[in-house]
Motif scaffolding. Structure first.
Motif, short mmCIF file in Angstrom:
data_model
loop_
_atom_site.label_atom_id
_atom_site.label_comp_id
_atom_site.label_asym_id
_atom_site.label_seq_id
_atom_site.Cartn_x
_atom_site.Cartn_y
_atom_site.Cartn_z
N SER A 163 -5.15 -0.06 -7.77
CA SER A 163 -4.58 1.12 -7.11
C SER A 163 -3.90 2.07 -8.09
N GLY A 171 0.79 -1.22 0.00
CA GLY A 171 0.00 0.00 0.00
C GLY A 171 0.82 1.27 0.00
N GLY A 182 0.72 4.66 -8.39
CA GLY A 182 -0.18 3.71 -7.75
C GLY A 182 0.43 3.27 -6.44
N LEU A 183 -0.05 2.12 -5.92
CA LEU A 183 0.41 1.65 -4.62
C LEU A 183 1.09 0.30 -4.75
N LYS A 203 -0.59 -2.96 -6.26
CA LYS A 203 -1.80 -3.40 -5.57
C LYS A 203 -2.98 -3.32 -6.53
#
Length: 300
Positions: free
Chosen positions: A226, A171, A242-243, A223
Motif C-alpha cells: 500500500s 486500510g 500508504g495505508l 498494509k
C-alpha cells in the motif's frame, strides 16, 4: 610494556592464529575463568566470522579499566576491550560491535509536525514510563507511539476482530507530518492474521522520512503493497505515505510511529515527539506529546 603493547600483541597473535600466544597474555585468574580450550574455540570462531585485523585504534576507557580499541577486521568493525593488571596481564577481555560516539544528540523535534493521520485515533502506548509505554526499554523506540482507532466502547474492531478488515484502523490513510525526503521504504511484507505476530522483520512494511532538521520519522506496519512513496522522493506535509496495516511484529492493525536521530534503528536513539496543534479528548493542545489512553485528532 603498556596496554597499547598488549593490544598490539593480541593483534599479532590473532592474525597469526597463535591463540596459545594470546592465552599466555592472560593472568592466572583469567586463565581459570577462560581455560585454554574454551579460549581457542572463542578465537577460532571470531576469526572465522570477522577475519583478520586490519587496523586498531584506541578510542577511550570503558567500564573503568577497559581500554577500548576500534578494531577493523576484514569483515566488520568491532570494539575490542582489554583490561590489564599491574603485571600487564590481561584480566578482562570482551568484544562487541563498534558504535560511533559522534552520533547527533536530539532531545526533541524542532520541525513542526501534524499528526500522521486524519480523523480521531487513540494512543495505546505513549509516554515516558514503562506503565504508559513499553517502548521505553528500547534505545531507538523509547519515545514511540502506537495508534489505533477505537469506538465509543473502546474497541478497535467492529465485530469479532478475527480479520484485519474488521479493525477500524486497517486500510486508513497515513500521511506525512511534515515536508521531507523518503530515505527508506520496505514493502511487500504480508499482513498478519490478527493475534499472530511476525518477528522476522519486526517493523513490517516501513517508511522513514527525513526532515530538513535531520530528524528521522519512522512509520511501521503498513498494509502490504500500500505504500505510495519511493526512496529519494521529496514529499510535502499531508501527502499520502500508504495505508495502515498489520505487518511485522504486530498483533492488530495499528500505526507505530517514532522519531530517531539517525536512519539506522540498530544504532539510533529515540527522540521525544511533540505535535504542533492537536486536539486531546476534545481540547486543543499546542506543542504536545500525547500519552497512553488519550484520543487525539488534528487541531488544524
Amino acid at each position: 610494556m603498556s596496554d597499547k603493547n598488549i593490544s598490539g600483541k593480541f593483534e599479532e597473535f590473532f592474525n597469526l592464529s597463535d591463540y596459545n600466544g594470546i592465552f599466555e597474555l592472560f593472568s592466572d585468574d583469567m586463565k581459570n575463568a577462560l581455560p585454554k580450550e574454551q579460549a581457542n574455540q572463542f578465537f577460532v570462531g571470531l576469526k572465522t566470522q570477522a577475519g583478520k585485523i586490519n587496523t586498531r585504534d584506541f578510542t577511550k576507557y570503558v567500564r573503568g579499566s577497559f581500554a577500548s580499541y576500534k578494531t577493523t577486521f576484514e569483515n566488520g568493525v568491532f570494539a575490542v576491550n582489554i583490561s590489564t593488571d599491574n603485571q600487564l596481564k590481561i584480566i578482562g577481555l570482551y568484544i562487541e560491535p563498534f558504535k560511533e560516539d559522534n552520533l547527533p544528540k536530539i532531545e526533541r523535534n524542532s520541525t513542526k509536525l501534524i499528526l500522521p493521520f486524519k480523523d480521531k485515533w487513540s494512543v495505546t502506548w505513549g509516554g515516558d514510563t514503562a506503565e504508559l509505554n513499553y517502548h521505553v526499554e528500547s534505545k531507538a523506540q523509547k519515545n514511540a507511539f502506537d495508534f489505533v482507532i477505537t469506538d465509543k466502547n473502546g474497541k478497535s474492531y467492529k465485530t469479532d476482530g478475527n480479520t484485519n478488515e474488521d479493525y477500524y484502523a486497517f486500510g486508513k490513510e497515513l500521511i506525512a507530518p511534515c515536508d521531507g525526503e523518503i530515505v527508506l521504504v520496505v514493502d511487500g511484507v504480508d499482513d498478519n492474521v490478527p493475534g499472530e505476530l511476525n518477528p522476522i522483520y519486526v517493523p513490517g512494511n516501513t517508511v522513514i522520512l527525513k526532515t530538513a532538521n535531520n530528524e528521522y520519522l519512522f512509520f511501521a506496519h503498513f498494509k502490504q503493497n500500500s505504500i505510495k512513496v519511493k526512496k529519494g522522493q521529496k514529499i510535502k506535509q499531508g501527502e499520502t505515505l500508504g495505508l495502515c496495516g498489520n505487518s511485522g511484529n504486530s498483533s492488530e492493525p495499528h500505526l507505530h510511529f517514532h522519531i530517531q536521530n539517525v536512519k539506522d534503528m540498530n544504532v539510533a536513539t529515540g527522540v521525544k515527539c511533540y505535535f504542533d496543534q492537536i486536539m486531546i479528548d476534545g481540547k486543543m493542545k499546542m506543542d504536545y506529546s500525547p500519552i497512553k489512553g488519550e484520543k487525539i485528532q488534528s487541531g488544524k
